[in-house]
Design a protein around this motif. Sequence first.
Motif, PDB file in Angstrom:
ATOM      1  N   ALA A 132       5.476  29.285  25.929  1.00 14.78           N
ATOM      2  CA  ALA A 132       4.862  29.678  27.196  1.00 14.78           C
ATOM      3  C   ALA A 132       4.826  31.191  27.342  1.00 14.78           C
ATOM      4  CB  ALA A 132       5.617  29.049  28.362  1.00 14.78           C
ATOM      5  N   ALA A 133       5.835  31.853  26.816  1.00 15.50           N
ATOM      6  CA  ALA A 133       5.899  33.318  26.934  1.00 15.50           C
ATOM      7  C   ALA A 133       4.735  34.003  26.231  1.00 15.50           C
ATOM      8  CB  ALA A 133       7.219  33.831  26.368  1.00 15.50           C
ATOM      9  N   GLU A 134       4.198  33.366  25.183  1.00 17.42           N
ATOM     10  CA  GLU A 134       3.072  33.957  24.458  1.00 17.42           C
ATOM     11  C   GLU A 134       1.849  34.115  25.355  1.00 17.42           C
ATOM     12  OE1 GLU A 134       2.739  35.189  21.292  1.00 17.42           O
ATOM     13  OE2 GLU A 134       4.939  35.044  21.303  1.00 17.42           O
ATOM     14  N   HIS A 135       1.726  33.253  26.340  1.00 15.73           N
ATOM     15  CA  HIS A 135       0.574  33.300  27.250  1.00 15.73           C
ATOM     16  C   HIS A 135       0.993  33.640  28.675  1.00 15.73           C
ATOM     17  CE1 HIS A 135      -1.771  31.531  24.024  1.00 15.73           C
ATOM     18  NE2 HIS A 135      -0.890  30.558  23.911  1.00 15.73           N
ATOM     19  N   LEU A 136       2.253  34.008  28.862  1.00 14.93           N
ATOM     20  CA  LEU A 136       2.806  34.265  30.198  1.00 14.93           C
ATOM     21  C   LEU A 136       2.537  33.085  31.129  1.00 14.93           C
ATOM     22  CD1 LEU A 136       1.955  38.049  30.653  1.00 14.93           C
ATOM     23  CD2 LEU A 136       4.110  37.027  29.918  1.00 14.93           C
ATOM     24  N   THR A 137       2.694  31.891  30.591  1.00 10.20           N
ATOM     25  CA  THR A 137       2.477  30.671  31.358  1.00 10.20           C
ATOM     26  C   THR A 137       3.730  30.332  32.153  1.00 10.20           C
ATOM     27  OG1 THR A 137       0.946  29.814  29.699  1.00 10.20           O
ATOM     28  CG2 THR A 137       1.944  28.212  31.205  1.00 10.20           C
ATOM     29  N   PRO A 138       3.623  30.108  33.467  1.00  7.55           N
ATOM     30  CA  PRO A 138       4.797  29.702  34.247  1.00  7.55           C
ATOM     31  C   PRO A 138       5.253  28.306  33.840  1.00  7.55           C
ATOM     32  CG  PRO A 138       2.825  29.619  35.603  1.00  7.55           C
ATOM     33  CD  PRO A 138       2.415  30.249  34.299  1.00  7.55           C
ATOM     34  N   VAL A 139       6.545  28.084  33.936  1.00  9.47           N
ATOM     35  CA  VAL A 139       7.112  26.805  33.516  1.00  9.47           C
ATOM     36  C   VAL A 139       8.109  26.285  34.547  1.00  9.47           C
ATOM     37  CG1 VAL A 139       6.896  27.326  31.050  1.00  9.47           C
ATOM     38  CG2 VAL A 139       9.018  27.889  32.230  1.00  9.47           C
ATOM     39  N   ILE A 140       8.248  24.965  34.569  1.00  9.01           N
ATOM     40  CA  ILE A 140       9.427  24.326  35.130  1.00  9.01           C
ATOM     41  C   ILE A 140      10.087  23.584  33.980  1.00  9.01           C
ATOM     42  CG2 ILE A 140      10.274  22.461  36.614  1.00  9.01           C
ATOM     43  CD1 ILE A 140       8.281  23.238  38.694  1.00  9.01           C
ATOM     44  N   LEU A 141      11.364  23.806  33.798  1.00 16.00           N
ATOM     45  CA  LEU A 141      12.134  23.150  32.744  1.00 16.00           C
ATOM     46  C   LEU A 141      13.213  22.293  33.388  1.00 16.00           C
ATOM     47  CD1 LEU A 141      12.638  26.182  30.306  1.00 16.00           C
ATOM     48  CD2 LEU A 141      10.828  24.459  30.244  1.00 16.00           C
ATOM     49  N   GLU A 142      13.110  20.995  33.220  1.00 18.08           N
ATOM     50  CA  GLU A 142      14.145  20.068  33.683  1.00 18.08           C
ATOM     51  C   GLU A 142      14.939  19.637  32.468  1.00 18.08           C
ATOM     52  OE1 GLU A 142      14.902  19.542  36.656  1.00 18.08           O
ATOM     53  OE2 GLU A 142      13.165  20.385  37.659  1.00 18.08           O
ATOM     54  N   LEU A 143      16.142  20.181  32.335  1.00 20.27           N
ATOM     55  CA  LEU A 143      16.924  19.998  31.122  1.00 20.27           C
ATOM     56  C   LEU A 143      18.150  19.130  31.415  1.00 20.27           C
ATOM     57  CD1 LEU A 143      16.446  23.660  29.849  1.00 20.27           C
ATOM     58  CD2 LEU A 143      14.967  21.672  29.509  1.00 20.27           C
ATOM     59  N   GLY A 144      19.301  19.492  30.937  1.00 20.91           N
ATOM     60  CA  GLY A 144      20.464  18.633  31.142  1.00 20.91           C
ATOM     61  C   GLY A 144      21.752  19.398  30.950  1.00 20.91           C
ATOM     62  N   GLY A 145      22.800  18.705  30.571  1.00 18.68           N
ATOM     63  CA  GLY A 145      24.114  19.309  30.384  1.00 18.68           C
ATOM     64  C   GLY A 145      25.202  18.303  30.701  1.00 18.68           C
TER      65      GLY A 145
END
Length: 458
Positions: free
Chosen positions: A202-215
């Motif tokens: 996403a950083a290559e295109h400066l695209t905004p993201v939502i990341l739902e991850l874990g832990g």
Amino acid sequence: MSNRFQPLLDAQREHFLTDATKSYDWRMDQLGRMERMLLENKDAFCAALYQDFGKPPFEQLFEITVPSGVIRYYRENLRELMAPQQVAIPAGLEATGNKGVIYKEPYGVTLVIGPFNAPILLLLDPAIAALAAGNTVILKPANTTPATAALFQELVPQYFAPENVTVVTGGREEIGELLLLPFDFIFFTGSSAVGKVVMRAAAEHLTPVILELGGQNPTIVDETANLDIAADRIAWGHNAISGQWCIAPGYVCVHESVADVLVGKLKASIVKMYGEDPSKSPDFARMISTHDAERVASYIIPGKVVHGGRFDIAARYVEPTILYPSGWDDPALQQEVFGPVLPVMAYRDLREIVGIIKRKPKPLAAYIFSKDKAAIDHVLASLSFGGGCVNQTNLHCWIDSLPFGGVGNSGMGKYYGKAGFDALSNAKAMLIGNPDVDLDVFPPYAGKDIARNLSVFS
């Protein structure tokens, strides 16, 4: 080298640029189509979930009812969510006929990458928010749930025009190719490792993201807790979907004075829910793959098993297992278990155990069982995590008025309800000026009372 998914992106972007998706009617139409797809094919979706990893009936229906509820929320609130919002501005500007307004506009073409553990709910909830906000959507279901993915591939074209919503199936190769494209927004639910890959792309295109991850999600049980309630809710929260739930209690820290009692009650709760042999229970799902069954089974330390411990890798089965007393160096505490193996450890001092937990990667969820307000307040004030419950587990993720998402290693961005609409919308902040009232803050400055003129901004 050409990208086979470029035409999908181009078609959706061209449609988005017509401004058709910004209308209330378009959004309501897409929400209606999504609802019909879910409800008219409920039995097929449930059968696919069972085929993929033996999801029991309640967990199947959960994946239909929750997105349906999200659709209902947006249908009932969409006009209000879309309406321009007037906000307070400095009194001097307001007195001269200016006003501040926030317009919510869609980003554009949104890529939604879903996980396997809730392959309908966690793919469609973000997509529903994106559509409500006026975005077009490309869906990428998990390849590890092939029956569900194939059903999406069959049904989506029946209910949606491809310039509005389309679906791409496949695995790592397809995701990699999709991530080369300049999407306007990316919503990813999955592991932290893959989340980093998505964010780099996403950083290559400066695209905004939502990341739902874990832990590894901590659960604290102090000496004042109702242990019967705690045991039932932890046992269910940890073992639902065979532990493959990003908000599942990952480990339990229980006060030493009640540790043995809680462990006994946890055992009883597991037997009550799944029987003496959970492999025969219609309410206990299987691991998604033999690889994951083997991984989770490797966390079982025979000398620490106080309940369960059996597994069948070929059948993708790991029994609900309690490890006690666990230690921070145990394999099950080195990463997110994502399976039905629950480490339990005793603690003596609440502040000490909170101090240890807060130095670990920030989890998606945390839970505390207590009747001591001071203890509850300390945990909530000191620990950073995405969201959670007091004297409950897991249920916070069902409530559309509570923003859902992670922090740090467990993700970024929140959604659900209004938070989801806002997250998938650009807040376009506007100062609407009075065309007939002069505000002289321009050169030449000589002879002007600059301080007086600037005072309108304070």
